[in-house]
Design a protein around this motif. Sequence first.
Motif, short mmCIF file in Angstrom:
data_model
loop_
_atom_site.label_atom_id
_atom_site.label_comp_id
_atom_site.label_asym_id
_atom_site.label_seq_id
_atom_site.Cartn_x
_atom_site.Cartn_y
_atom_site.Cartn_z
N ASN A 1 6.52 9.93 4.60
CA ASN A 1 6.42 8.50 4.29
C ASN A 1 6.31 7.65 5.56
O ASN A 1 5.63 6.62 5.56
N GLN A 2 6.96 8.08 6.63
CA GLN A 2 6.82 7.37 7.90
C GLN A 2 5.39 7.44 8.42
O GLN A 2 4.85 6.46 8.95
N ARG A 3 4.77 8.60 8.27
CA ARG A 3 3.39 8.73 8.71
C ARG A 3 2.46 7.85 7.88
O ARG A 3 1.53 7.23 8.42
N PRO B 1 9.54 12.62 -1.44
CA PRO B 1 10.73 12.02 -0.82
C PRO B 1 10.92 12.37 0.65
O PRO B 1 11.88 11.91 1.26
N ASP B 2 10.02 13.15 1.23
CA ASP B 2 10.17 13.52 2.63
C ASP B 2 10.02 12.27 3.52
O ASP B 2 9.02 11.55 3.45
N GLU C 1 2.86 4.36 9.11
CA GLU C 1 2.22 4.17 10.41
C GLU C 1 0.71 4.02 10.26
O GLU C 1 0.09 3.21 10.96
N VAL C 2 0.11 4.78 9.36
CA VAL C 2 -1.33 4.66 9.13
C VAL C 2 -1.68 3.28 8.57
O VAL C 2 -2.66 2.65 8.99
N ILE C 3 -0.88 2.80 7.63
CA ILE C 3 -1.11 1.47 7.05
C ILE C 3 -0.95 0.40 8.12
O ILE C 3 -1.75 -0.55 8.20
N LEU C 4 0.09 0.52 8.94
CA LEU C 4 0.32 -0.47 10.01
C LEU C 4 -0.81 -0.46 11.03
O LEU C 4 -1.27 -1.52 11.47
N LEU C 5 -1.27 0.72 11.40
CA LEU C 5 -2.37 0.82 12.37
C LEU C 5 -3.64 0.20 11.81
O LEU C 5 -4.36 -0.52 12.52
N ASN D 1 0.80 -1.23 0.00
CA ASN D 1 0.00 0.00 0.00
C ASN D 1 0.83 1.28 0.00
O ASN D 1 0.26 2.37 -0.03
N LEU D 2 2.14 1.15 0.06
CA LEU D 2 3.01 2.32 -0.05
C LEU D 2 3.95 2.06 -1.22
O LEU D 2 4.98 1.41 -1.09
N ARG D 3 3.57 2.59 -2.39
CA ARG D 3 4.29 2.27 -3.62
C ARG D 3 5.62 3.02 -3.69
O ARG D 3 5.81 4.08 -3.08
N THR D 4 6.52 2.46 -4.49
CA THR D 4 7.83 3.09 -4.68
C THR D 4 7.70 4.45 -5.35
O THR D 4 8.37 5.41 -4.96
N THR D 5 6.83 4.55 -6.36
CA THR D 5 6.63 5.83 -7.03
C THR D 5 6.04 6.87 -6.08
O THR D 5 6.30 8.07 -6.22
N GLU D 6 5.25 6.40 -5.12
CA GLU D 6 4.68 7.33 -4.14
C GLU D 6 5.76 7.94 -3.26
O GLU D 6 5.72 9.13 -2.93
#
Length: 258
Positions: free
Chosen positions: A167-169, A162-163, A172-176, A152-157
């Motif tokens: 991307n960490q946030r 690039p921040d 975290e949303v996907i993991l939650l 759910n977090l693509r490489t192109t995304e």
Amino acid sequence: MSSVQCPKKTALPREVLKWLQSLDLSFYPKNVRRDFSNGYLVAEICSCYYPQDFPVHSFDKGTSLSAKQRNWSQIQRSLQKQNLHLMKEVIDGTIHCKPGAAELLVQEIYTVLTNRSIKDLQGLESDFTDQEYQELLPTLARSTASQAIKNNLRTTEMMAEPDITTNQRKAEVILLRHLEHKAAERVLNPGRLKVKPNLGHLTAKNPVPHSRGDGCFDSRSSGDDLSKTYASSTRSGAVVSFKEITVRQPVRRSLVNY
């Protein structure tokens, strides 16, 4: 034996499919998620209605991230001239081939260009994740937490944004969301997942009854009952209750002769 079916690549209403077939496009989209990601096909559709604002020769047919961003930036500028707007979240999801994003985008373009409404707008409440697909899979075949982030977090995304903090946030949303879905599964299907109730659950469901004759205590009978209660409780896994016993010691006579 029934087999699990994957989500359809083309999940569009019938009227939208007929509308696409009526347009003079260079190719008919067979994979909506892939064919609409770079924006070239969207530019072709818009050129059928506004040929001056959407010159097809000025759009790139490439599939690189830079080509997609240039095409979509030009599409958005041309739509703004006609006072037409598309949702940014849907465009970003289409660029990065998120599940359900391209399908929703095509339906939105259909309503914007034709001024027609769709009775059942598919994917309106979609979060552009693979949750719907994961629910079709058996429990053992579903993604782990790390795989859910990768899906759910693509490489192109990450390349487009690039921040690291952003991307960490997102991760975290996907993991939650993944953990919440796992917790809901445990509640709904405790037997299948072999979830054993803890001591708190057992205490709430099996309260210890209080007998009326707690004040009187027979050492012989109560000792046997207590041992039986302890043995049966430990075997059944229920809560073990203990009763405090007060033993009165007899007064010892002095051996000293007066």
